[in-house]
Scaffold this active site. Structure first.
Site, short mmCIF file in Angstrom:
data_model
loop_
_atom_site.label_atom_id
_atom_site.label_comp_id
_atom_site.label_asym_id
_atom_site.label_seq_id
_atom_site.Cartn_x
_atom_site.Cartn_y
_atom_site.Cartn_z
N ASP A 139 -16.89 -15.19 15.36
CA ASP A 139 -15.54 -14.61 15.43
C ASP A 139 -15.54 -13.19 15.98
O ASP A 139 -14.66 -12.39 15.66
CB ASP A 139 -14.87 -14.62 14.04
CG ASP A 139 -14.86 -15.98 13.39
OD1 ASP A 139 -14.41 -16.93 14.05
OD2 ASP A 139 -15.31 -16.09 12.24
N GLY A 172 -13.70 -21.89 16.80
CA GLY A 172 -12.55 -21.69 17.66
C GLY A 172 -12.62 -20.38 18.41
O GLY A 172 -13.25 -19.43 17.96
N HIS A 173 -12.01 -20.34 19.58
CA HIS A 173 -11.89 -19.08 20.31
C HIS A 173 -10.52 -19.04 20.97
O HIS A 173 -9.99 -20.06 21.39
CB HIS A 173 -13.01 -18.89 21.34
CG HIS A 173 -13.23 -20.05 22.25
ND1 HIS A 173 -13.96 -21.16 21.88
CD2 HIS A 173 -12.82 -20.28 23.51
CE1 HIS A 173 -14.00 -22.02 22.89
NE2 HIS A 173 -13.31 -21.51 23.89
N SER A 210 -13.44 -3.00 23.80
CA SER A 210 -12.11 -3.60 23.75
C SER A 210 -11.20 -2.79 22.83
O SER A 210 -11.58 -2.46 21.71
CB SER A 210 -12.20 -5.04 23.25
OG SER A 210 -10.91 -5.59 23.11
#
Length: 429
Positions: A13, A40-41, A412
């Site tokens: 994650d 999930g991404h 980011s």
């Protein structure tokens, strides 16, 4: 050749999808090499958010081939649902390729996963119950069903019959649940095979040919280093190798074909499920980070456990992955904190240590030794140049680099592709 492996350097994650999205703009091929639909991404594309579990992020790239490699375990029902999810939203999936050697998650794997987790009681490891572990067990036991088998009716029938003779004994005599039905599974999964047949190929040949041509090939990781079956916090791990070494084996290429490894990390740490977490925060700061960072599982929706950045775990990740660069995400989430902590080492039985113990008993006795740095109040979500960051944010990043012993490639400061500060381009070194 130009090859880049993206690995999660924490407990998953970490925001690997964003880095994959950025690098896939230039990639000719994007490969998923391990795991299944348990990870999930989220990708932002064309002003829309897409939550993917199996299909590589490269599916959004124009003229990009998106490969599901031989190391992936595939639930064909989940895959077909994801294909429909993308096509219904206007995404062209003609570039999707699936390895004929990939293992198939069968209904009995899902049931077995649930039965085994329930039987463990308080000792459960927090599986997503997606059948991942039981599928990898069958693979190693050499009784697994591969994608190629789904396409051969007689082969599939024989292998399914053999498996059900064993699995139904377990279900009825050990776990006390009803057996699963051969005809129902056979008819349904043979049809699944026919539906995905158009995408199936020898992906090892495809990827190697691309590398030999000089194409840019991106290997997209799932989960994270600390969930690796060998290098993670065993047994609270996944059933595959999310480390960089898993990329070539899970894609069918030689290790000498890998040039660059980019480790992805958050500016703090999270994990989902059970297992050790030395820097975990169970206080107001942890709640603040969880809510500000929207720390809830993409697949499960479960709240993630939150903690400070752990440089000890990061150095472990750097070593076992051979990390070239570190890509740090969610720096903006820390905005507003007066003080930020970084675990520089642990204290174990009165001694300072700089390594990550393999023993869970030792980990339980470890206390993080923190370095504190001042926080910042300024909004950094629109910053695109490193020099425009607040002085305290730059100091924090400097300490991350020094304590992690890895140079930064990107930072980011928000979820969109534009909210990324580029320091080094992994494609060009």
């Amino acid at each position: 050749m130009a090859t880049v492996v993206i690995v999660g350097s924490q407990w998953g994650d970490e925001g690997k999808g964003k880095m994959t999205d950025y690098l896939s703009q230039e990639a000719n091929v994007v490969v998923r090499s391990q795991g299944g639909d348990n990870a999930g991404h989220t990708i932002e594309f064309d002003r829309q958010k897409f939550a993917l579990r199996l299909i590589p992020s490269g599916i959004f790239g124009e003229n990009t081939t998106a490969v599901i490699g031989n190391g992936v375990v595939i639930n064909p029902q989940a895959l077909l649902e994801e294909i429909k999810y993308l096509t219904d939203r206007g995404v062209d999936i003609s570039g999707l390729k699936i390895s004929s050697r990939a293992q198939v998650i069968m209904p009995y794997h899902l049931l077995l996963d649930e039965c085994q987790e329930k039987a463990k009681g308080a000792a459960k490891i927090g599986t997503t119950k997606k059948g991942i572990g039981p599928t990898y067990v069958d693979k190693v036991s050499r009784i697994g069903i591969r994608v190629a088998d789904l396409l051969e009716k007689d082969t599939f029938a024989a292998k399914l019959k053999q498996n059900l003779e064993i699995k139904n004994q377990l279900f009825t005599k050990i776990y006390g649940v009803d057996p699963v039905d051969f005809d129902e599974i056979f008819n349904q999964y043979y049809e699944y095979g026919q539906q995905i047949k158009q995408y199936v190929t020898d992906t090892s040949l495809l990827v190697n040919d691309a590398i030999d041509r000089g194409d840019k090939v991106l290997f997209e990781g799932a989960q994270g280093t600390m969930l690796d079956i060998d290098e993670g916090t065993y047994p609270y791990v996944t059933s595959s190798n999310p480390t960089a070494g898993g990329a070539p084996t899970g894609a069918g290429v030689g290790p000498n074909k890998i040039e660059t490894v980019v480790g992805i990390a958050k500016a703090y740490t999270t994990r989902v499920g059970e297992g050790p977490f030395p820097t975990e925060l169970n206080d107001e700061i942890g709640d603040y980070i969880r809510e500000t960072g929207h720390e809830y599982g993409t697949v499960t929706g479960r709240p993630r456990r939150v903690g400070w950045f752990d440089a000890v775990a990061m150095r472990h990740a750097r070593r076992v992955n051979g990390m070239t660069y570190l890509s740090l995400n969610l720096l903006d989430v820390l905005t507003g904190l007066k003080t930020i902590k970084i675990a520089r080492a642990y204290e174990l039985d009165g001694q300072e240590i700089n390594y990550y113990p393999a023993s869970l008993a030792e980990l339980d006795r470890c206390t993080p030794l923190y370095e504190e740095v001042p926080g910042w109040e300024e909004d950094i979500t629109q910053v695109t140049d490193y020099e425009d960051l607040p002085a305290n944010a730059k100091h924090f990043l400097d300490r991350i680099v020094e304590l992690s012993e890895t140079p930064l490639a990107t930072i980011s400061v928000g979820p969109s592709r534009e909210q990324t500060i580029i320091l080094r381009d992994p494609w060009r070194g």
